[in-house]
Design an enzyme around this catalytic site. Sequence first.
Site, PDB file in Angstrom:
ATOM      1  N   ARG A  57      -5.665   4.249  -7.335  1.00 17.22           N
ATOM      2  CA  ARG A  57      -5.747   2.909  -7.938  1.00 17.22           C
ATOM      3  C   ARG A  57      -5.948   1.786  -6.915  1.00 17.22           C
ATOM      4  NH1 ARG A  57      -0.456   2.923 -11.225  1.00 17.22           N
ATOM      5  NH2 ARG A  57      -0.027   4.794  -9.990  1.00 17.22           N
ATOM      6  N   GLN A  60       0.503  18.733   3.212  1.00 14.81           N
ATOM      7  CA  GLN A  60       0.675  19.178   1.827  1.00 14.81           C
ATOM      8  C   GLN A  60      -0.723  19.202   1.216  1.00 14.81           C
ATOM      9  OE1 GLN A  60       2.346  16.546  -1.137  1.00 14.81           O
ATOM     10  NE2 GLN A  60       3.261  18.233  -2.276  1.00 14.81           N
ATOM     11  N   GLU A  72      13.563  12.602 -15.014  1.00 16.30           N
ATOM     12  CA  GLU A  72      12.321  11.844 -14.957  1.00 16.30           C
ATOM     13  C   GLU A  72      11.999  11.227 -16.318  1.00 16.30           C
ATOM     14  OE1 GLU A  72      10.329  11.288 -12.020  1.00 16.30           O
ATOM     15  OE2 GLU A  72      12.378  11.794 -11.498  1.00 16.30           O
ATOM     16  N   TYR A  90     -19.354 -25.437  26.327  1.00 17.50           N
ATOM     17  CA  TYR A  90     -19.047 -24.010  26.475  1.00 17.50           C
ATOM     18  C   TYR A  90     -18.699 -23.749  27.932  1.00 17.50           C
ATOM     19  CZ  TYR A  90     -19.524 -19.050  27.177  1.00 17.50           C
ATOM     20  OH  TYR A  90     -19.283 -17.759  27.538  1.00 17.50           O
ATOM     21  N   SER A 135     -22.459 -35.714  31.615  1.00 19.41           N
ATOM     22  CA  SER A 135     -22.711 -35.216  30.257  1.00 19.41           C
ATOM     23  C   SER A 135     -23.932 -34.323  30.236  1.00 19.41           C
ATOM     24  CB  SER A 135     -22.953 -36.384  29.302  1.00 19.41           C
ATOM     25  OG  SER A 135     -21.781 -37.142  29.202  1.00 19.41           O
TER      26      SER A 135
HETATM   27  C1  UD1 Z   1       9.308   9.503  -8.069  1.00 18.41           C
HETATM   28  C2  UD1 Z   1      10.638  10.100  -8.503  1.00 18.41           C
HETATM   29  C3  UD1 Z   1      11.307   9.177  -9.527  1.00 18.41           C
HETATM   30  C4  UD1 Z   1      11.468   7.784  -8.916  1.00 18.41           C
HETATM   31  C5  UD1 Z   1      10.128   7.263  -8.437  1.00 18.41           C
HETATM   32  C6  UD1 Z   1      10.348   5.999  -7.672  1.00 18.41           C
HETATM   33  C7  UD1 Z   1      10.365  12.503  -8.404  1.00 18.41           C
HETATM   34  C8  UD1 Z   1      10.099  13.735  -9.189  1.00 18.41           C
HETATM   35  N1  UD1 Z   1      10.387  11.390  -9.095  1.00 18.41           N
HETATM   36  O1  UD1 Z   1       8.491   9.461  -9.207  1.00 18.41           O
HETATM   37  O2  UD1 Z   1      12.556   9.685  -9.896  1.00 18.41           O
HETATM   38  O3  UD1 Z   1      12.015   6.907  -9.908  1.00 18.41           O
HETATM   39  O4  UD1 Z   1       9.520   8.202  -7.518  1.00 18.41           O
HETATM   40  O5  UD1 Z   1       9.100   5.397  -7.384  1.00 18.41           O
HETATM   41  O6  UD1 Z   1      10.569  12.554  -7.218  1.00 18.41           O
HETATM   42  N2  UD1 Z   1       4.124  12.478  -3.055  1.00 18.41           N
HETATM   43  C9  UD1 Z   1       3.643  13.405  -2.175  1.00 18.41           C
HETATM   44  N3  UD1 Z   1       3.338  14.638  -2.645  1.00 18.41           N
HETATM   45  C10 UD1 Z   1       3.473  14.975  -3.962  1.00 18.41           C
HETATM   46  C11 UD1 Z   1       3.969  14.010  -4.849  1.00 18.41           C
HETATM   47  C12 UD1 Z   1       4.283  12.762  -4.381  1.00 18.41           C
HETATM   48  O7  UD1 Z   1       3.514  13.145  -0.977  1.00 18.41           O
HETATM   49  O8  UD1 Z   1       3.175  16.113  -4.304  1.00 18.41           O
HETATM   50  C13 UD1 Z   1       4.465  11.145  -2.549  1.00 18.41           C
HETATM   51  C14 UD1 Z   1       3.563  10.062  -3.099  1.00 18.41           C
HETATM   52  O9  UD1 Z   1       2.477   9.824  -2.226  1.00 18.41           O
HETATM   53  C15 UD1 Z   1       4.495   8.869  -3.145  1.00 18.41           C
HETATM   54  C16 UD1 Z   1       5.865   9.499  -3.386  1.00 18.41           C
HETATM   55  O10 UD1 Z   1       5.751  10.844  -2.991  1.00 18.41           O
HETATM   56  O11 UD1 Z   1       4.546   8.200  -1.917  1.00 18.41           O
HETATM   57  C17 UD1 Z   1       6.307   9.382  -4.823  1.00 18.41           C
HETATM   58  O12 UD1 Z   1       5.374  10.030  -5.639  1.00 18.41           O
HETATM   59  P1  UD1 Z   1       5.035   9.486  -7.084  1.00 18.41           P
HETATM   60  O13 UD1 Z   1       4.091  10.419  -7.747  1.00 18.41           O
HETATM   61  O14 UD1 Z   1       4.686   8.056  -7.013  1.00 18.41           O
HETATM   62  O15 UD1 Z   1       6.475   9.631  -7.760  1.00 18.41           O
HETATM   63  P2  UD1 Z   1       6.868   9.305  -9.215  1.00 18.41           P
HETATM   64  O16 UD1 Z   1       6.321  10.333 -10.114  1.00 18.41           O
HETATM   65  O17 UD1 Z   1       6.547   7.907  -9.505  1.00 18.41           O
END
Ligand code: UD1
Length: 470
Positions: free
Chosen positions: A29, A88, A166, A378, A417
């Site tokens: 996004r 990852q 969640e 300059y 000048s």
């Molecule tokens: C997560 C939490 C939720 C919390 C929210 C806060 C979990 C399951 N849920 O949800 O409880 O309220 O954050 O914002 O943890 N990321 C990875 N690899 C992955 C998945 C995510 O590196 O496989 C990273 C993302 O880049 C991000 C962070 O982890 O920086 C959070 O991931 P995101 O998908 O935004 O989490 P939420 O589903 O919003």
Amino acid sequence: MAAIHFNSPLLIMTNTLNVVVLAAGQGKRMYSSLPKVLHPIAGKPLLGHVLDTARKLGAARLVVVYGHGGEQVQAAFAGQPDLAWALQAQQLGTGHALAQAMPHVAGDVTLMLYGDVPLTRLVTLQQLLEASAGGKLGILTDILDDATGYGRIVRNEAGEVQAIVEQKDCSPQQAQIREMNTGILALPTARLAGWLGELKNDNAQGEYYATDLIALAVRDGVPVATVHPQDHWEAEGINNKVQLATLERIHQRELAHALLAAGVGLLDPARFDLRGSIRHGKDVVIDVNCVFEGQITLGNNVQIGANCVLKNVTIADGAIIHPFCHLEDAEVGAAALIGPYARLRPGAELAANVHIGNFVEVKKATIGEGSKVNHLSYIGDTTMGSGVNVGAGTITANYDGVNKFRTVIEDGARIGSNNVLVAPVTIGAQATTGAGSVISKHAPAGELTVARARQVTLTGWQRPVKQNKD
Ligand code: UD1
Ligand code: CA
């Protein structure tokens, strides 16, 4: 607010800290080819903010879990030997991401941070670590009026945390809970590998949730502690450019207020942007719409006019920068007057009481005490002594299209000048040059040198008259 000093050597020895930063998200996004965690706040990548805070916590090891745009992210943080990188390849959830970091993790406590949550205060994380000391699991939670979208903190009747659920897995009652998971967890490392192996992805999103670690801790009798941030924005993450701009403004407001509190006179804290750091003396005044980047040093009583952009600049006591100036990699001496509309480029070194006026550009030049270049000039690749006066419209011709050459102007010289000083060339001490001169040879000390066509008058000359074309 009382500061908690977690950083004491004793605590670090007894509580070795590892930090894992989840940064594998793509950031669709943002609609950008730049990976999300490299987008800047205050000129520094989001991930840089998180890593800097982690370093201040005294982390023994910093592990970044990366995925999308990994090479770009690693390149941006090259040459930082305290970082370990864990790939990852597929985003299978926050628990899965954390598991990728485990080969790099040792020590007592593992703090899990998000690479896209840049503004968490150091003291907040210190409080979380304090609360979870002694093998507890710590969660940074917050109470929101509307926690929709976030994981909810489920407590029993005694108020003890039981689990995080969640949004997509919430029952209607759980959806009413206002206490949310910020995502930041402090985990007992010794238990972690075992718990991560038990995570399942049988949930609404088919992901391995780090949040399921809480129920496993409760099952194993590990106490769970919670801490709230002082401000909601400390736990806010960035998914789009609206959120990026919003946190930028919040951060700039915090930086401006800290400067005001330290005695810097900002005429409008809402119209000042700092993308770096400032060292300052007393009674500094900064007018509106200034942007400061890199390392800025301002002495006592320095005044910066409206609409100035400064990058890596040192300004000594009492100097005044008038409005609309652009200064980069430059040094300004005490009580100097610069601008309005002046440009100091890299390598401009001005001594005390120098005056640089409107539409003057200075590059790679030292200018001695009290010298003045006040209009439309300059000055590049130049060594100028003290007490020199440079007339309006004068330039140093320092470049023959291939090589650059130096101009030397000795003490007390007066340049007329509209001179062109064709380098390499030296103007001797106390020499004077005539207006409109093109000086390409040595101008001796103390003498007047004029290098222009002599003025002639042709007496009796007639203007042409219009011819009759029949
Ligand atoms: C997560 C939490 C939720 C919390 C929210 C806060 C979990 C399951 N849920 O949800 O409880 O309220 O954050 O914002 O943890 N990321 C990875 N690899 C992955 C998945 C995510 O590196 O496989 C990273 C993302 O880049 C991000 C962070 O982890 O920086 C959070 O991931 P995101 O998908 O935004 O989490 P939420 O589903 O919003
Ligand atoms: Ca998710």
